[in-house]
Design an enzyme around this catalytic site. Sequence first.
Site, PDB file in Angstrom:
ATOM      1  N   LYS A 111       0.762  -1.149   0.201  1.00 48.71           N
ATOM      2  CA  LYS A 111       0.002  -0.039   0.043  1.00 48.71           C
ATOM      3  C   LYS A 111       0.878   1.303  -0.043  1.00 48.71           C
ATOM      4  O   LYS A 111       0.310   2.245  -0.581  1.00 48.71           O
ATOM      5  CB  LYS A 111      -0.857   0.056   1.029  1.00 48.71           C
ATOM      6  CG  LYS A 111      -2.181  -0.952   0.997  1.00 48.71           C
ATOM      7  CD  LYS A 111      -3.089  -0.598   2.091  1.00 48.71           C
ATOM      8  CE  LYS A 111      -4.816  -1.443   1.460  1.00 48.71           C
ATOM      9  NZ  LYS A 111      -5.429  -1.369   2.544  1.00 48.71           N
ATOM     10  N   LYS A 138      -8.466 -13.747  -8.255  1.00 50.07           N
ATOM     11  CA  LYS A 138      -9.885 -13.966  -7.735  1.00 50.07           C
ATOM     12  C   LYS A 138     -10.566 -12.605  -8.079  1.00 50.07           C
ATOM     13  O   LYS A 138     -10.012 -11.635  -8.274  1.00 50.07           O
ATOM     14  CB  LYS A 138      -9.601 -13.558  -5.864  1.00 50.07           C
ATOM     15  CG  LYS A 138     -10.579 -14.451  -5.532  1.00 50.07           C
ATOM     16  CD  LYS A 138     -10.141 -14.696  -3.827  1.00 50.07           C
ATOM     17  CE  LYS A 138     -10.888 -13.807  -3.133  1.00 50.07           C
ATOM     18  NZ  LYS A 138     -10.643 -13.799  -1.625  1.00 50.07           N
ATOM     19  N   LYS A 184     -13.684  -6.660  -5.503  1.00 51.76           N
ATOM     20  CA  LYS A 184     -14.399  -5.346  -5.649  1.00 51.76           C
ATOM     21  C   LYS A 184     -13.636  -3.974  -5.716  1.00 51.76           C
ATOM     22  O   LYS A 184     -14.057  -3.114  -6.261  1.00 51.76           O
ATOM     23  CB  LYS A 184     -15.105  -5.114  -4.226  1.00 51.76           C
ATOM     24  CG  LYS A 184     -14.497  -4.705  -3.184  1.00 51.76           C
ATOM     25  CD  LYS A 184     -15.766  -4.848  -1.737  1.00 51.76           C
ATOM     26  CE  LYS A 184     -15.439  -4.733  -0.595  1.00 51.76           C
ATOM     27  NZ  LYS A 184     -14.315  -3.933   0.013  1.00 51.76           N
TER      28      LYS A 184
END
Length: 329
Positions: free
Chosen positions: A111, A193, A196
Amino acid sequence: MKQRVFSGIKPTGHLTFGHYSTAGKWPALAEQYDCIYCVVDLHAVTVTLEPQVLRQDTRELYATYLALGLDPEKNILFLQSHVPAHSELSWLLSCHTMFGELSRMTQFKDKSKNNANNINAGLFTYPVLMAADILLYDAKIVPVGEDQKQHVEIARDICLRFNGKFGDVFTVPEPQIAKTGARVMNLLEPEKKMSKTDDNDNATIFIMDERDTIIKKIKRAVTDSDGGVRFDPENKPGVANLMTIYSVATGKTFDEIEKEFDGKGYGIFKPAVAEAVADCLEPVRLKIRGYLDDTARLDAYMRDGAERANAIAVKTLERVRNAMGFYKC
Ligand code: TRP
């Protein structure tokens, strides 16, 4: 007493067909365990978010959980920011978490790379807040994806360290990585995968997608040049994924699906998948809209969930305060 399961989900982005698939397990899970589902809005603000976006995504996520059939009577469903104990325990635990161990978290490293202009302290202490979420409810089982395993492990380390110093204050949690059940993959890169927060919207079927959008996305989904509908995730990952999706949408087994499309090409298979997905998501989408349009009802569920979560959390916090020696009068 049933063992407790704690699950947290960030209110960023919309839920996907992968979540729809997981929701199928909720009723059985609620029978076997005492389940707590938390919308982790405090975690969401570690990245820059417009206030109205946070508010909207939070309501939509809560409404989606309800629409997917999460029974708020049999489970606790609440917002993290509605239970102040999360922030307080997070501070206390941060004093028992080492700078070095937080520095080793792979998600923090990733991140920081992607957020170079906003490497804030919250991003760094994110795992401590997550440990607080879990430990506040004496959760034994924490179902997570592979990417969150390290965070549950640090929660466990913090827990063992704290218990070692102050006695058995917390239940020791364990990560549970789902091995059974359907894994719904990215439509364009079926090795990944379905997520979202993918950059490309076309790779993901969102629960809120309209029929036309679903048809368009599935039409563009990656397949192969072999042409047959056979379940072979190694060699035909795109087709295997569409079969998984079709199976989740219709309840049919892979054998049944192979028979149904025997000798037929993707030109027949893909529209069938698209129609099935659109049919099963449509009622969910309408229910979500229904909840979003009825603020009084949605707020009442949120308040009730927060009250029940809070009742558990304040007791744990009291135990922690006593164990650590905070003066009480
Ligand atoms: N970090 C988790 C994620 O990004 C969300 C989360 C926050 C969580 N607190 C939790 C998950 C507690 C499980 C338990 O997916």
